[in-house]
Design an enzyme around this catalytic site. Structure first.
Site, PDB file in Angstrom:
ATOM      1  CD  GLU A 191      -2.557   1.221   2.675  1.00 47.21           C
ATOM      2  OE1 GLU A 191      -3.513   2.001   2.788  1.00 47.21           O
ATOM      3  OE2 GLU A 191      -2.208   0.431   3.590  1.00 47.21           O
ATOM      4  CE  LYS A 247      -8.613   0.672   2.836  1.00 41.21           C
ATOM      5  NZ  LYS A 247      -7.683   1.185   3.853  1.00 41.21           N
ATOM      6  CB  CYS A 283      -5.059  -1.314   4.675  1.00 43.77           C
ATOM      7  SG  CYS A 283      -4.457  -0.979   6.359  1.00 43.77           S
TER       8      CYS A 283
END
Length: 513
Positions: free
Chosen positions: A259, A320, A370
């Site tokens: 990330e 995301k 994440c």
């Protein structure tokens, strides 16, 4: 006649609630090796059930359930203190304790409801407790975008998680809560039946996969210090230099960088950096997944992963979806809170649920960023069409915000649970750890030491295709892709309603004195 269990005094009961809650936190990940303890999770929850059964009234049970959950949640995600205090400059003890206290209200309500609906310690009351606890877990996982970190089911990775392919982590938590309540009720037949069910479920799995060819991968772990990661004079030059070097030298067909490995927008990178990276993977047979922010001030920004592949006119992009409150988006009316923190925060746009997977070397890679792998019901949206379902999950993360803490071990357990739910392997590329390769049965095949700058080179085998039965998915993947978590919500609500109806009927039929 079975002797009733002893009841502690009110003061002792409160102390036991705190101790049992801390034991529940310990069961999620132990400080000495980061592993879960499935038996301790059930045992600590059984102490709570015993204390709730001994409560004089629902209000007292609610207080005890709240105190247990406050100790459990505080002991589970205490590491939020590191990001809030070390990097944010907040009075973080109050902030973390306040967050745990607010979330614990859900468990206090569940405990009060259990005591009101099932005052008698029986096998049926155990079902009421398990369903009450399930409703609290579901509410925590979805209320205000959800924060289900440390849900009880994650402690069962080496225990009841054999049921995950059928019912998911929340269903596993329901079974564990039922076992705890049956233990208190001394319903040995129920515990024995549950053991046989777990053993039978553990012997079943999807048909062997025909995707025998393995995919060689390089997983990059840059270990850029969090306090330098977005600093122009320190972390950014280190990241740009190291990741460019590793992406250029990698020999495997797939390279994965974590990330925000590239911590700048492409248009703001040094001249020639982004075109050079694109050109590196424009020819040949290698591909790369790289975490990088995308967007502009007019259209908004994305926390994204891009896929670079030869022969493709456009790069693959995954944006995301499940953003972190106060970290990646600012909830309405909370600007004042984020202004208190000295942290480079983003206000990102959300990607869609169920974005397309990325085809690479006969596999379909499904990225998530994440803590998105905490939400199995959202990852499950990609399984509604088995013929297009992922064969490999890829998680890219940066847990550097939380230092050398149990957050890494807990996140690794979360990824392991997803592999059990969907019976798909998971690749994890992180900034500081845990960078790992997990197979479809939740086993960690390879992992890098945490807080090191290194490259993990290994192999992964996708799952899903069987020559006889075609593309196969787990029962959990089938129902969660179509119904989300509503079947579990329905189970909890129907149990409460049934208990309430039975309670009313028993009250009406009670003879007058």
């Amino acid at each position: 006649m079975r002797r009733p269990l002893l009841r502690p005094s009110a003061g002792v009961a409160l102390v036991l609630c705190v101790l049992a809650g801390l034991a529940q936190a310990l069961s999620i990940a132990t400080p000495w090796n980061g592993q879960p303890l499935w038996w301790l999770q059930i045992l600590s929850l059984s102490v709570l059930v015993w204390l709730l059964q001994g409560s004089a009234m629902p209000r007292q049970a609610g207080l005890r359930g709240w105190l247990f959950a406050w100790a459990w949640l505080s002991g589970t995600f205490w590491w939020l203190f590191i990001s809030m205090h070390t990097y944010g400059g907040l009075p973080a003890v109050l902030a973390v304790g306040g967050l745990a206290a607010a979330l614990a209200l859900l468990y206090g309500l569940a405990s009060a409801g259990f005591r009101a609906l099932a005052p008698v310690n029986t096998a049926l009351s155990a079902i009421v407790f398990a369903s009450s606890w399930l409703l609290a877990e579901l509410a925590r996982g979805q209320w205000l975008t959800g924060f289900p970190w440390g849900a009880g089911g994650y402690a069962q990775l080496d225990g009841l998680a054999v049921l995950a392919r059928y019912v998911g982590v929340y269903g596993v938590g329901w079974v564990a809560a039922l076992a705890a309540a049956w233990l208190v009720a001394r319903q040995w037949w129920g515990l024995g039946g549950m053991l046989l069910l777990a053993l039978g479920a553990g012997s079943l799995s999807l048909p062997p996969s025909d995707l025998q060819a393995t995919l060689s991968v390089s997983l990059l772990q840059g270990n850029i210090p969090q306090d330098e990661k977005f600093q122009a004079g320190t972390g950014i030059p280190i990241a740009l230099q190291w990741y460019a070097q590793q992406l250029g030298q990698a020999q495997t067909p797939l390279v994965v960088a974590p990330e925000t490995a590239i911590p700048m927008l492409p248009q703001e990178l040094p001249a020639g950096y982004w075109p050079s990276l694109l050109q590196r993977f424009a020819t040949g047979e290698q591909t790369a997944l790289v975490g990088v922010p995308l967007g502009n001030a007019r259209d908004g920004y994305l926390n994204a992963v891009v896929g670079l592949q030869p022969g493709q006119p456009q790069m693959y992009t995954y944006a995301k979806h499940h953003l972190v409150p106060f970290g990646e988006f600012i909830p309405p009316l909370f600007k004042w809170f984020t202004q208190m923190m000295d942290i480079p925060l983003g206000d990102f746009n959300r990607g869609a649920v169920g974005q397309a997977s990325w085809p690479v070397a006969g596999q379909r890679l499904a990225p998530n960023i994440c803590y998105e792998d905490l939400f199995g019901e959202e990852l499950g949206a990609r399984f509604i069409d088995p013929a297009q379902a992922p064969t490999i999950f890829v998680n890219v993360s940066n847990i550097g915000w939380f230092g050398d803490s149990l957050a890494m071990d807990q996140h690794l357990s979360i990824s392991r649970m997803r592999t059990l739910e969907f019976e798909r392997p998971m690749l994890r590329a992180t900034n500081t750890g845990a960078t790992a390769i997990i197979d479809h049965q939740g086993h960690v095949l390879q992992a890098l030491p945490r807080l090191t700058r290194d490259v993990l080179v290994g192999e992964v085998q996708g799952r899903g295709l069987n020559a006889t039965s075609g593309w196969r998915i787990t029962p959990y993947a089938w129902w969660v892709s179509r119904c989300g978590l509503w079947p579990l919500w329905l189970l909890g609500v129907l149990t409460w309603f049934t208990a309430w109806k039975w309670g009313r009927r028993a009250y009406r039929e009670k003879p007058a004195v």
